[in-house]
Scaffold this motif. Structure first.
Motif, PDB file in Angstrom:
ATOM      1  N   ALA A 138      42.366  53.086  35.651  1.00 27.22           N
ATOM      2  CA  ALA A 138      43.762  53.647  36.274  1.00 27.22           C
ATOM      3  C   ALA A 138      44.123  52.406  36.926  1.00 27.22           C
ATOM      4  N   ALA A 139      43.195  51.528  37.402  1.00 25.31           N
ATOM      5  CA  ALA A 139      43.551  50.485  37.930  1.00 25.31           C
ATOM      6  C   ALA A 139      44.363  49.241  37.424  1.00 25.31           C
ATOM      7  N   ALA A 140      44.176  49.493  35.948  1.00 24.26           N
ATOM      8  CA  ALA A 140      44.896  48.590  35.239  1.00 24.26           C
ATOM      9  C   ALA A 140      46.126  48.932  34.770  1.00 24.26           C
ATOM     10  N   ASP A 141      46.480  50.255  35.007  1.00 24.53           N
ATOM     11  CA  ASP A 141      48.079  50.624  34.815  1.00 24.53           C
ATOM     12  C   ASP A 141      48.815  50.024  36.191  1.00 24.53           C
ATOM     13  N   ARG A 142      50.357  49.613  35.943  1.00 28.19           N
ATOM     14  CA  ARG A 142      51.207  49.305  36.974  1.00 28.19           C
ATOM     15  C   ARG A 142      51.140  50.614  37.957  1.00 28.19           C
ATOM     16  N   VAL A 143      51.268  50.430  39.153  1.00 26.45           N
ATOM     17  CA  VAL A 143      51.538  51.421  40.300  1.00 26.45           C
ATOM     18  C   VAL A 143      52.892  51.860  39.954  1.00 26.45           C
ATOM     19  N   THR A 144      53.844  50.993  39.833  1.00 24.08           N
ATOM     20  CA  THR A 144      55.282  51.424  39.671  1.00 24.08           C
ATOM     21  C   THR A 144      55.721  50.809  38.353  1.00 24.08           C
ATOM     22  N   ALA A 202      57.151  51.231  34.236  1.00 22.46           N
ATOM     23  CA  ALA A 202      56.326  51.311  32.886  1.00 22.46           C
ATOM     24  C   ALA A 202      55.089  50.568  32.986  1.00 22.46           C
ATOM     25  N   ASP A 203      54.132  51.273  31.993  1.00 21.86           N
ATOM     26  CA  ASP A 203      52.813  50.485  31.991  1.00 21.86           C
ATOM     27  C   ASP A 203      53.161  49.184  30.992  1.00 21.86           C
ATOM     28  N   PHE A 204      53.988  48.831  30.209  1.00 25.09           N
ATOM     29  CA  PHE A 204      54.262  47.810  29.475  1.00 25.09           C
ATOM     30  C   PHE A 204      54.729  46.626  30.178  1.00 25.09           C
ATOM     31  N   ALA A 205      55.439  46.845  31.434  1.00 23.48           N
ATOM     32  CA  ALA A 205      56.006  45.771  32.215  1.00 23.48           C
ATOM     33  C   ALA A 205      55.022  44.873  32.478  1.00 23.48           C
ATOM     34  N   THR A 206      55.236  43.444  32.211  1.00 24.74           N
ATOM     35  CA  THR A 206      54.380  42.370  32.939  1.00 24.74           C
ATOM     36  C   THR A 206      54.535  42.038  34.116  1.00 24.74           C
ATOM     37  N   ARG A 207      55.353  42.483  34.844  1.00 23.04           N
ATOM     38  CA  ARG A 207      55.787  41.865  36.195  1.00 23.04           C
ATOM     39  C   ARG A 207      56.931  42.895  36.783  1.00 23.04           C
ATOM     40  N   ASN A 245      67.774  50.309  25.752  1.00 24.56           N
ATOM     41  CA  ASN A 245      66.718  50.229  26.791  1.00 24.56           C
ATOM     42  C   ASN A 245      67.371  50.652  28.077  1.00 24.56           C
ATOM     43  N   LEU A 246      68.400  49.766  28.623  1.00 22.43           N
ATOM     44  CA  LEU A 246      68.868  49.832  29.873  1.00 22.43           C
ATOM     45  C   LEU A 246      69.629  50.976  30.157  1.00 22.43           C
ATOM     46  N   ILE A 247      70.471  51.246  29.011  1.00 27.14           N
ATOM     47  CA  ILE A 247      71.488  52.433  29.199  1.00 27.14           C
ATOM     48  C   ILE A 247      70.943  54.006  28.847  1.00 27.14           C
ATOM     49  N   ASP A 248      70.525  53.821  27.647  1.00 25.00           N
ATOM     50  CA  ASP A 248      69.837  55.081  27.160  1.00 25.00           C
ATOM     51  C   ASP A 248      68.445  55.643  27.556  1.00 25.00           C
ATOM     52  N   PHE A 249      67.577  54.683  27.811  1.00 29.35           N
ATOM     53  CA  PHE A 249      66.277  55.028  28.202  1.00 29.35           C
ATOM     54  C   PHE A 249      66.027  54.621  29.790  1.00 29.35           C
ATOM     55  N   GLY A 250      67.096  54.203  30.494  1.00 37.42           N
ATOM     56  CA  GLY A 250      66.927  53.950  31.944  1.00 37.42           C
ATOM     57  C   GLY A 250      65.803  52.964  32.304  1.00 37.42           C
ATOM     58  N   MET A 251      65.384  52.135  31.556  1.00 39.96           N
ATOM     59  CA  MET A 251      64.444  51.142  32.014  1.00 39.96           C
ATOM     60  C   MET A 251      65.195  50.125  33.029  1.00 39.96           C
ATOM     61  N   ASN A 252      64.326  49.439  33.908  1.00 42.37           N
ATOM     62  CA  ASN A 252      64.806  48.542  34.798  1.00 42.37           C
ATOM     63  C   ASN A 252      65.003  47.086  33.913  1.00 42.37           C
ATOM     64  N   GLN A 279      63.527  44.200  33.981  1.00 43.50           N
ATOM     65  CA  GLN A 279      62.111  43.744  33.453  1.00 43.50           C
ATOM     66  C   GLN A 279      61.510  44.470  32.306  1.00 43.50           C
ATOM     67  N   GLU A 280      61.526  45.789  32.691  1.00 38.93           N
ATOM     68  CA  GLU A 280      60.925  46.998  31.561  1.00 38.93           C
ATOM     69  C   GLU A 280      61.772  46.665  30.203  1.00 38.93           C
ATOM     70  N   ALA A 281      63.100  46.673  30.343  1.00 33.51           N
ATOM     71  CA  ALA A 281      63.939  46.485  29.025  1.00 33.51           C
ATOM     72  C   ALA A 281      63.499  45.343  28.368  1.00 33.51           C
ATOM     73  N   GLY A 282      63.154  44.012  28.756  1.00 31.76           N
ATOM     74  CA  GLY A 282      62.847  42.899  28.014  1.00 31.76           C
ATOM     75  C   GLY A 282      61.191  43.199  27.660  1.00 31.76           C
ATOM     76  N   ASP A 283      60.510  43.629  28.475  1.00 29.93           N
ATOM     77  CA  ASP A 283      58.934  43.777  28.124  1.00 29.93           C
ATOM     78  C   ASP A 283      58.593  45.111  26.923  1.00 29.93           C
ATOM     79  N   ALA A 284      59.536  45.998  27.047  1.00 29.77           N
ATOM     80  CA  ALA A 284      59.337  47.158  26.075  1.00 29.77           C
ATOM     81  C   ALA A 284      59.046  46.571  24.743  1.00 29.77           C
ATOM     82  N   PRO A 285      58.140  47.156  23.854  1.00 31.37           N
ATOM     83  CA  PRO A 285      57.635  46.706  22.733  1.00 31.37           C
ATOM     84  C   PRO A 285      59.018  46.632  21.825  1.00 31.37           C
ATOM     85  N   ARG A 286      58.981  45.564  21.214  1.00 32.45           N
ATOM     86  CA  ARG A 286      60.130  45.254  20.267  1.00 32.45           C
ATOM     87  C   ARG A 286      60.220  45.811  18.655  1.00 32.45           C
TER      88      ARG A 286
END
Length: 565
Positions: free
Chosen positions: A18-24, A26-31, A469-476, A478-485
Motif C-alpha cells: 500500500a505504501a507504494a501507492d500515492r496517498v493522493t 491517481a496511482d500512475f501520477a509520477t509527482r 483526460n482533463l475535461i472528460d476524465f477529471g484528471m489533474n 500532472q495526472e493528465a500527462g502521466d496517464a498511460p498513452r
C-alpha cells in the motif's frame, strides 16, 4: 523462530504494498502538481527551468523567460532543439486579453528544385546530411517575440546559456541516452564529431559538457541582434558548410528569412476553447480529433476502456488522412481549415466510425481548395503565458554542424513530397509540413491552460488525449500527462508518400492498460502491441484567474521540471 518471522513479515506485506501507492491522486501520477503565484516555468530540463525562473525573478516577461529557457535547452538538450531549428509559439497577452500565434518555420533553399531530385534519382528526401536542411527560424523567432512582448535586454536572456556553455554543465540521464543513440547515424556528417562528441563518443550522464563554439555564436547574436545570425558571418559560415557538403542552403536563403505572426484557430470542446496554429503545422489534427470525440460519452465509458481507446484511434485515423492530403505551407496550398475544424464536418466523418469494427481503410475528405523536440511553457506575474515548441527534427537534426558555430542544422526539409500535385510537394522557398505544435486552452475568454506534447506524430494525438483526460476524465494537470498513452501508427504519412492505410495500422499502448481491454480491442479488429518506448514529453501551466495561482506539470517520462516562485 523462522516460521514466526515469516508470519510476521507476511502480515506486514499488505502495508508495504500500500505504501507504494500515492496517498493522493491517481496511482500512475509520477509527482504532484506545482503551485505558485508570481510565475511558473516548465521545461524538459531542470537547469533550463531555473534559467527561466531567474529571468522572471528579475522582472522579465513570460516571453523573456521562454527565450532564455529555449536558449538553455539548445545547449543542454541538443538531442531535441537548438538554434539550427525552427520555432512556433502561442502567447497569451494579459494586456489585450488575446492570443498571438507565431510561425517561425524556415523555407527550402531557393537554388534547389524538384527537378534536381528527379534528375538525381531521389524518390524521397534523405533524413540526414545537407539535402534536407532548411533555413533555421528559431533565432528570428526569438527576436520577433522579444520585440513584441519582451521586457529585459536580450543580453540578460542569453548570458546564462553563454556561461553554462563556457563553464559546462552535467548532462542529464535521458539526454545522454539519446545522444549516444544519435552517434552512429550522424558521426559521418560534417562537424558533428568535432563539435558534439568527447573523443568520438557521446557524453555520459553526469559528465560535464562544454560548448565554447555555441557561446561565441550566442555572444555574436547578443552584440549584433538577429542580423548577426541571418546576414553576417554566421550566415556565411552556415551557407559555406552546407554547400561544401553537397547541399544547397545559401547565405541568400538566410538573409531573406522572415517568420510570421499568424492567427491561432480553435474549436470548442465541451465549453473549453482549444487553440492551435494553422498549417504548415499539424495542430488542427488535434482539433479535428476533438470534434469527432465530442460526439461520444467518454466520461461514462471511463479512461482506458475499450470504447474510449477505440473511438480515440478511429478519430485519429480520420484526422490524419486529412493531415496527409491538405496540411502544407499556406503560401503554396491553402488548406480548407475552417471546414476541416467545423462541427458539421466532424459529424460527417463520425458517421464513418463503427463501434464494433476497426477501420482498415480510410480516405481523406474531399474539398475544392486552392519526430524529437522540446516543448516549454512559461507564465509571469503580469498574467502573460507562453506556449513554445522548438526542434531540430529527428532529434539532432541533419547532423551537419557548421564549422565553429556549436549547433546542428535541422533536417525538416525531409518532410517534403517529391511528386507533382501534392500540397506538400517540394518547391524552392517553401516551408515544409511541420510536426511541432504548441497548444493553448481558454475558457470564457480567459486563459486556462498552456501546454504541449513533444514527439512527431505523437503530438496531435497527445494534445487530444490531454484535453480528454482533463475535461472528460477529471484528471489533474500532472495526472493528465502521466496517464498511460495511446499511440496509433499506420495512417498515410504526413508527406503523403505512403499508400493509404489498408490494414488498420497498429495501436501501441503504454503499461497500465488492462489485458481484458487489449483483448476487447483485438476482437474489434485492432492490432495492438506494447509500446517499445515512451510517447512524447509533456509540460503544462494552468491558471486560476480568480486567485491568480498558477499550477504546473512536467512530463514524468522526461528529466524535466515545473517550478514557480
Amino acid at each position: 523462530m523462522p516460521r514466526l518471522l515469516f508470519v510476521a513479515l507476511a502480515a506486514l506485506l499488505p502495508d508495504v504494498a500500500a505504501a507504494a501507492d500515492r496517498v493522493t491522486g491517481a496511482d500512475f501520477a509520477t509527482r504532484s502538481e506545482v503551485f505558485a503565484r508570481n510565475g511558473m516555468v516548465a521545461t524538459s530540463q531542470p537547469l533550463a527551468t531555473q534559467v527561466g525562473l531567474d529571468v522572471l525573478r528579475h522582472g522579465g516577461s513570460a516571453v523573456d523567460a521562454a527565450i532564455a529557457a529555449n536558449a538553455a535547452l539548445g545547449l543542454m538538450e541538443p538531442t531535441g532543439s537548438g538554434i539550427g531549428g525552427d520555432l512556433f509559439a502561442i502567447v497569451w497577452d494579459a494586456k489585450t486579453k488575446r492570443l498571438y500565434g507565431y510561425n517561425g518555420s524556415g523555407r527550402s533553399p531557393k537554388a534547389l528544385s524538384l527537378q534536381w531530385f528527379k534528375d538525381n534519382g531521389y524518390t524521397t528526401i534523405p533524413p540526414y546530411g545537407p539535402l534536407p536542411v532548411s533555413t533555421p527560424g528559431a533565432v528570428d523567432g526569438w527576436f520577433a517575440l522579444h520585440g513584441r512582448f519582451g521586457k529585459l535586454p536580450m543580453k540578460d536572456l542569453l548570458t546564462p546559456t553563454i556561461t553554462y556553455a563556457r563553464e559546462g554543465f552535467p548532462v542529464g540521464e535521458l539526454i545522454a541516452y539519446y545522444w549516444d543513440r544519435s552517434l552512429p547515424r550522424l558521426r559521418e556528417q560534417p562537424g558533428f564529431l568535432d563539435q558534439f562528441t568527447i573523443d568520438g563518443r557521446a557524453p555520459r550522464k553526469g559528465e560535464i559538457w562544454k560548448n565554447a563554439n555555441l557561446a561565441r555564436t550566442l555572444e555574436a547574436i547578443v552584440k549584433g541582434g538577429r542580423d548577426a545570425f541571418y546576414k553576417g558571418d554566421i550566415a556565411r559560415t552556415i551557407g559555406a558548410s552546407v554547400q561544401s557538403a553537397g547541399g544547397f542552403l545559401a547565405y541568400e536563403d538566410l538573409a531573406a528569412h522572415r517568420g510570421e505572426w499568424v492567427e491561432p484557430v480553435s474549436t470548442n470542446y465541451r465549453g473549453y476553447d482549444v487553440w492551435e496554429l494553422p498549417p504548415n503545422g499539424q495542430g488542427i489534427a488535434a482539433l479535428q480529433m476533438l470534434n469527432i470525440l465530442e460526439g461520444y460519452d467518454l466520461k461514462s465509458w471511463g479512461f482506458g476502456s475499450p470504447e474510449h481507446i477505440h473511438v480515440f484511434v478511429e478519430a485519429k485515423k480520420l484526422a490524419f488522412e486529412d493531415r496527409a492530403k491538405y496540411y502544407a505551407d499556406a503560401d503554396f496550398a491553402k488548406a480548407p481549415v475552417e471546414r476541416l475544424i467545423s462541427k458539421e464536418y466532424a459529424a460527417e466523418r463520425r458517421k464513418l466510425i463503427s463501434m464494433d469494427k476497426a477501420a482498415t481503410s480510410v480516405v481523406p475528405g474531399e474539398f475544392t481548395t486552392q519526430g524529437d523536440t522540446i516543448y516549454l511553457t512559461t507564465a509571469d506575474r503580469f498574467g502573460n503565458m507562453v506556449s513554445l515548441i522548438q526542434s531540430n527534427y529527428r532529434g539532432m537534426g541533419s547532423g551537419v554542424a557548421p564549422k565553429g558555430l556549436g549547433f546542428i542544422l535541422q533536417d525538416r526539409g525531409e518532410m517534403f513530397v517529391l511528386k507533382e500535385g501534392h500540397a506538400n510537394t517540394y518547391a524552392p522557398g517553401k516551408r515544409p509540413f511541420h510536426t511541432i505544435i504548441p497548444a493553448f486552452i481558454t475558457k470564457g475568454g480567459e486563459p486556462w491552460l498552456s501546454f504541449g506534447v513533444m514527439g512527431g506524430d505523437t503530438q496531435p494525438q497527445g494534445h487530444a488525449a490531454i484535453v480528454v483526460n482533463l475535461i472528460d476524465f477529471g484528471m489533474n494537470l500532472q495526472e493528465a500527462g502521466d496517464a498511460p498513452r495511446i499511440q496509433h501508427d499506420g495512417s498515410t504519412s504526413p508527406e503523403g508518400q505512403a499508400a493509404p492505410m489498408s490494414d488498420g495500422g497498429t495501436i501501441e499502448l503504454e503499461t497500465g492498460f488492462d489485458h481484458a481491454v487489449v483483448r476487447a480491442l483485438m476482437r474489434k479488429g485492432h492490432r495492438v502491441r506494447h509500446a517499445d518506448g515512451s510517447f512524447g514529453g509533456y509540460q503544462a501551466i494552468g491558471v486560476d484567474v480568480k486567485t491568480g495561482v498558477y499550477v504546473g506539470a512536467s512530463e514524468g517520462r522526461k528529466d524535466g521540471q515545473a517550478a514557480g516562485y
